[in-house]
Design a protein around this motif. Sequence first.
Motif, mmCIF file in Angstrom:
data_model
loop_
_atom_site.group_PDB
_atom_site.id
_atom_site.type_symbol
_atom_site.label_atom_id
_atom_site.label_comp_id
_atom_site.label_asym_id
_atom_site.label_seq_id
_atom_site.Cartn_x
_atom_site.Cartn_y
_atom_site.Cartn_z
ATOM 1 N N TYR A 44 -5.853 -2.010 43.163
ATOM 2 C CA TYR A 44 -7.043 -1.095 42.579
ATOM 3 C C TYR A 44 -8.303 -2.023 42.066
ATOM 4 O O TYR A 44 -9.184 -1.696 41.937
ATOM 5 C CB TYR A 44 -6.543 -0.300 41.116
ATOM 6 N N ARG A 113 -2.453 -6.400 42.698
ATOM 7 C CA ARG A 113 -3.426 -5.774 41.957
ATOM 8 C C ARG A 113 -4.685 -5.603 43.054
ATOM 9 O O ARG A 113 -5.584 -4.651 43.082
ATOM 10 C CB ARG A 113 -4.128 -6.479 40.933
ATOM 11 N N ASP A 223 -20.207 2.938 36.420
ATOM 12 C CA ASP A 223 -19.152 2.550 35.232
ATOM 13 C C ASP A 223 -17.680 2.951 35.532
ATOM 14 O O ASP A 223 -16.573 2.399 35.163
ATOM 15 C CB ASP A 223 -19.628 3.582 34.089
ATOM 16 N N HIS A 224 -17.571 4.220 36.369
ATOM 17 C CA HIS A 224 -16.115 4.671 36.619
ATOM 18 C C HIS A 224 -15.558 3.901 37.539
ATOM 19 O O HIS A 224 -14.270 3.499 37.445
ATOM 20 C CB HIS A 224 -16.394 6.028 37.044
ATOM 21 N N ARG A 225 -16.581 3.148 38.643
ATOM 22 C CA ARG A 225 -15.963 2.189 39.516
ATOM 23 C C ARG A 225 -15.459 1.278 39.004
ATOM 24 O O ARG A 225 -14.267 0.313 39.176
ATOM 25 C CB ARG A 225 -16.729 2.162 40.614
ATOM 26 N N ARG A 227 -14.739 0.338 35.609
ATOM 27 C CA ARG A 227 -13.539 0.609 34.785
ATOM 28 C C ARG A 227 -12.235 0.576 35.730
ATOM 29 O O ARG A 227 -11.363 0.323 35.213
ATOM 30 C CB ARG A 227 -13.653 1.750 33.788
ATOM 31 N N ARG A 228 -12.342 1.454 36.645
ATOM 32 C CA ARG A 228 -11.080 1.694 37.477
ATOM 33 C C ARG A 228 -10.559 0.159 38.020
ATOM 34 O O ARG A 228 -9.500 0.126 38.181
ATOM 35 C CB ARG A 228 -11.262 2.391 38.556
ATOM 36 N N SER A 229 -11.380 -0.554 38.438
ATOM 37 C CA SER A 229 -11.018 -1.933 39.155
ATOM 38 C C SER A 229 -10.695 -3.050 37.976
ATOM 39 O O SER A 229 -10.216 -3.856 38.394
ATOM 40 C CB SER A 229 -12.201 -2.643 40.016
ATOM 41 N N ARG A 231 -9.143 -1.955 34.996
ATOM 42 C CA ARG A 231 -8.267 -1.296 33.941
ATOM 43 C C ARG A 231 -7.063 -2.313 33.397
ATOM 44 O O ARG A 231 -6.556 -1.943 32.361
ATOM 45 C CB ARG A 231 -7.594 0.116 34.644
ATOM 46 N N HIS A 232 -6.733 -3.243 33.910
ATOM 47 C CA HIS A 232 -5.948 -4.134 33.282
ATOM 48 C C HIS A 232 -6.496 -4.881 32.489
ATOM 49 O O HIS A 232 -5.883 -5.644 31.794
ATOM 50 C CB HIS A 232 -5.335 -5.162 34.701
ATOM 51 N N ASP A 235 -9.673 -1.316 27.898
ATOM 52 C CA ASP A 235 -9.321 0.085 27.742
ATOM 53 C C ASP A 235 -10.616 1.091 27.798
ATOM 54 O O ASP A 235 -11.434 0.732 27.807
ATOM 55 C CB ASP A 235 -8.998 0.116 26.211
ATOM 56 N N ASP A 236 -9.954 2.106 28.174
ATOM 57 C CA ASP A 236 -10.960 3.235 28.395
ATOM 58 C C ASP A 236 -11.846 3.668 27.327
ATOM 59 O O ASP A 236 -12.924 3.821 27.226
ATOM 60 C CB ASP A 236 -10.506 4.643 28.853
#
Length: 388
Positions: A44, A113, A223-225, A227-229, A231-232, A235-236
Amino acid sequence: MDVSLPDQLGAVERESCVATQAVIQKLNLPALPEQITGQQDVAYVPVTRAQWKSVLRDAGLSGLQRETDEKVAEILRLRTASGRTVGKQLPELLRSLHASVVALGAVAEEVSRFSPSRTSAAERRLATDLARANRSEAQALFACLEQGWTESAWSAVRRYALAAQAAGRTLEAAAGTDHAGLPYEDVYQRTLGVSAEQVGPGSGVASRARLLAAWSEAPQMLDHRLRRSMRHLIDDSLPLTVILLHHLAVLAISDRPLVTHRAALLGRDLVTSHLKSDPELACSVMARHVAREPEMVSAHRGQIAYYEEEYQEEKARAVMDLHRAVLEADVRRTAVVVLGLLGRTVPQGAPLATVRDLLAAQDGQPLCKLLASTIRSERSLSPIFLGS
């Protein structure tokens, strides 16, 4: 070079066989970690092809496989040893083999990852394939020992070892392949979703300001992109502040993503752990670090002075100040904070060699080991850490 393992076991001493089975029955090792998920299911973190090659080089998976094979070869020599020698040496060798397999699996998990562009599915699976073969090699060896060094059980050990070695060689080749003929790849576009023209180096405007200007065009999507990349790492529920956004962006475009992501994870876990176990100490250490902000500003001014000075004498002085700031500042400040969290103090004005020795003395602290590895005897630093 791969470690050569024999096609067949050959002669096995009865005394060694009995002692080996006795050791296996008594040895209480934790189960090896479950096989990691296929790379295509968990990747991801988008990276360019150049970044991916850096990931493979820094991972050093083929070297870790050689360590496993070397342990297997050492254990193999005990098949003709006395029972006393087996009882004395085999337990530690098996623990070392177990640790080697765990270490390789952990690195393969890190590699999994990353989602590289312009890369075949087979190449993206190589780290996972190697980890599985490595784990199976160790499991087959344990089974071979339990069965008293039977030839049929040994053949499985060798089969998995050869599969792991082949994957390791392919990984080394992939890391060294020259893709100069491929079209230019925008690292900013690949990792962040904005172009290099929007956030790349420029004059007159700070990088953070350029990043925010580009981000403001599509903040929710970007932001979404991000956070997704990442995510390790985050935290959301954590707000994506300006400072955090900037640090994550610098991390994303790093030319050594495996090492920088590893350092970020280790740093986060260390701070989080100490905020829970000893919040007073942790806050005190961080407060002292913040209080040193003027030193960072001074280093920045020194960089400006280098370009503005007209006289060679003043320019030389600015160069020396800049050299010292670049050479020591980030790694020294980071080391002081890390050691402070661990209850250790770095003497005022201590040379980098002393800082390195203090870090190296912290057994069981991977972040200290990583920091110490960047301090060379010739006082040069590996450029893998993020700037302040």
